[in-house]
Design a protein around this motif. Structure first.
Motif, mmCIF file in Angstrom:
data_model
loop_
_atom_site.group_PDB
_atom_site.id
_atom_site.type_symbol
_atom_site.label_atom_id
_atom_site.label_comp_id
_atom_site.label_asym_id
_atom_site.label_seq_id
_atom_site.Cartn_x
_atom_site.Cartn_y
_atom_site.Cartn_z
ATOM 1 N N ALA A 33 0.856 -1.191 0.000
ATOM 2 C CA ALA A 33 0.000 0.000 0.000
ATOM 3 C C ALA A 33 0.886 1.233 0.000
ATOM 4 N N GLN A 34 0.543 2.188 -0.842
ATOM 5 C CA GLN A 34 1.317 3.416 -0.969
ATOM 6 C C GLN A 34 0.368 4.614 -0.934
ATOM 7 N N VAL A 35 0.617 5.546 -0.027
ATOM 8 C CA VAL A 35 -0.204 6.753 0.055
ATOM 9 C C VAL A 35 0.122 7.639 -1.140
ATOM 10 N N THR A 36 -0.896 7.979 -1.910
ATOM 11 C CA THR A 36 -0.687 8.804 -3.100
ATOM 12 C C THR A 36 -1.094 10.265 -2.892
ATOM 13 N N SER A 37 -2.112 10.499 -2.054
ATOM 14 C CA SER A 37 -2.547 11.885 -1.859
ATOM 15 C C SER A 37 -3.327 12.016 -0.564
ATOM 16 N N ILE A 38 -3.280 13.226 -0.020
ATOM 17 C CA ILE A 38 -4.139 13.601 1.107
ATOM 18 C C ILE A 38 -5.299 14.391 0.520
ATOM 19 N N ASP A 39 -6.484 13.833 0.583
ATOM 20 C CA ASP A 39 -7.640 14.436 -0.084
ATOM 21 C C ASP A 39 -8.308 15.526 0.763
ATOM 22 N N LYS A 40 -8.341 15.325 2.060
ATOM 23 C CA LYS A 40 -9.017 16.296 2.919
ATOM 24 C C LYS A 40 -8.507 16.146 4.346
ATOM 25 N N HIS A 71 -3.267 19.937 16.557
ATOM 26 C CA HIS A 71 -2.600 18.651 16.772
ATOM 27 C C HIS A 71 -3.502 17.449 16.497
ATOM 28 N N GLN A 72 -4.763 17.655 16.168
ATOM 29 C CA GLN A 72 -5.689 16.550 15.922
ATOM 30 C C GLN A 72 -6.450 16.804 14.637
ATOM 31 N N ALA A 73 -6.652 15.738 13.874
ATOM 32 C CA ALA A 73 -7.367 15.901 12.608
ATOM 33 C C ALA A 73 -7.900 14.559 12.133
ATOM 34 N N GLN A 74 -8.944 14.667 11.352
ATOM 35 C CA GLN A 74 -9.474 13.518 10.610
ATOM 36 C C GLN A 74 -9.046 13.687 9.161
ATOM 37 N N ALA A 106 -9.326 5.933 2.195
ATOM 38 C CA ALA A 106 -9.448 5.504 3.589
ATOM 39 C C ALA A 106 -9.501 6.747 4.468
ATOM 40 N N VAL A 107 -9.995 6.558 5.680
ATOM 41 C CA VAL A 107 -10.108 7.640 6.664
ATOM 42 C C VAL A 107 -9.282 7.261 7.882
ATOM 43 N N ALA A 108 -8.554 8.235 8.424
ATOM 44 C CA ALA A 108 -7.725 7.998 9.604
ATOM 45 C C ALA A 108 -7.849 9.161 10.570
ATOM 46 N N GLN A 109 -7.741 8.830 11.859
ATOM 47 C CA GLN A 109 -7.679 9.839 12.912
ATOM 48 C C GLN A 109 -6.217 9.998 13.323
ATOM 49 N N LEU A 110 -5.691 11.222 13.203
ATOM 50 C CA LEU A 110 -4.278 11.466 13.466
ATOM 51 C C LEU A 110 -4.103 12.391 14.667
#
Length: 215
Positions: A152-159, A166-169, A192-196
């Motif tokens: 798996a390779q991250v290609t882009s951050i869409d939103k 310091h916190q984001a979805q 995919a969606v991640a909580q960072l």
């Protein structure tokens, strides 16, 4: 009317005026000819009007301006302190989010259970005394991921939707290679969606949810 005026109109000799009776039965007294004036002697000099001093108003205005300037300076310093602390702990950016997501996906595809658990514990890993259950859960997540994808390779951050610096979805797109024993699988793109969380100079993937399933 001809003839002399009647005495009541002043035709006769002037008669002394009489004081009004101060009480019933008192005889009226004539008004003295050489009565002293109401205010004896010369009138006092006029009292000079004292002008109001304006220096208290000026001093109050200066003090108010000083207070406002102090408040503005405090706000500016507070903003600088927040910026400094944010820089020290790591502000969540698109680049740091992409790097953290790629590290997490590499840990899943490579079976690095400790790195996966460090991310999913979201800053608590070093304080947890008993980690066996966390490592076991990380192993299950890695096994499920490897059964579906070999890479798996991250290609882009869409939103990025930030709840704080310091916190984001994060909604991102990754290029994944399905795991298949037949032929040469072709990479496909998947969101995919991640909580960072940006914490202690690290960006952690607290949760990860593909659009077709959860791992």
């Amino acid at each position: 009317m001809a003839g002399p005026y009647p005495p009541e109109y002043g035709a006769g000799p002037a008669t002394p005026q009489m004081y009004p009776q101060s009480f019933p039965g008192a005889a009226a007294q004539p008004y003295p000819d050489n009565a002293p004036p109401v205010y004896p002697g010369m009138l006092p000099p006029p009292v000079p009007y004292r002008k109001k001093r304006r220096w208290p108003v000026i001093v109050g205005a200066v003090l108010a301006l000083a207070v406002i300037a102090a408040l503005v300076s405090a706000l500016v310093l507070a903003g600088r302190d927040d910026s400094a602390s944010a820089s020290a702990s790591g502000v969540l950016t698109e680049a740091s989010a992409k790097e953290a997501l790629q590290e997490y996906l590499d840990a899943l595809s490579g079976g690095d259970d400790e790195t996966v658990a460090r991310h999913t514990l979201c800053g608590l890993f070093d304080a947890v005394k008993e980690r066996r259950s966390d490592l076991a859960l990380a192993g299950l997540s890695s096994d499920a991921f490897r059964k579906q994808y070999s890479q798996a390779q991250v290609t882009s951050i869409d939103k990025i939707v930030r709840s704080s610096p310091h916190q984001a979805q994060v909604l991102f797109t990754m290029s994944v290679t399905p795991t298949s024993r037949r032929g040469e699988p072709r990479p496909t793109e998947q969101q995919a969606v991640a909580q960072l969380l940006a914490y202690d100079n690290d960006v952690l993937v607290c949760s990860y949810l593909p659009r077709t399933g959860q791992y």
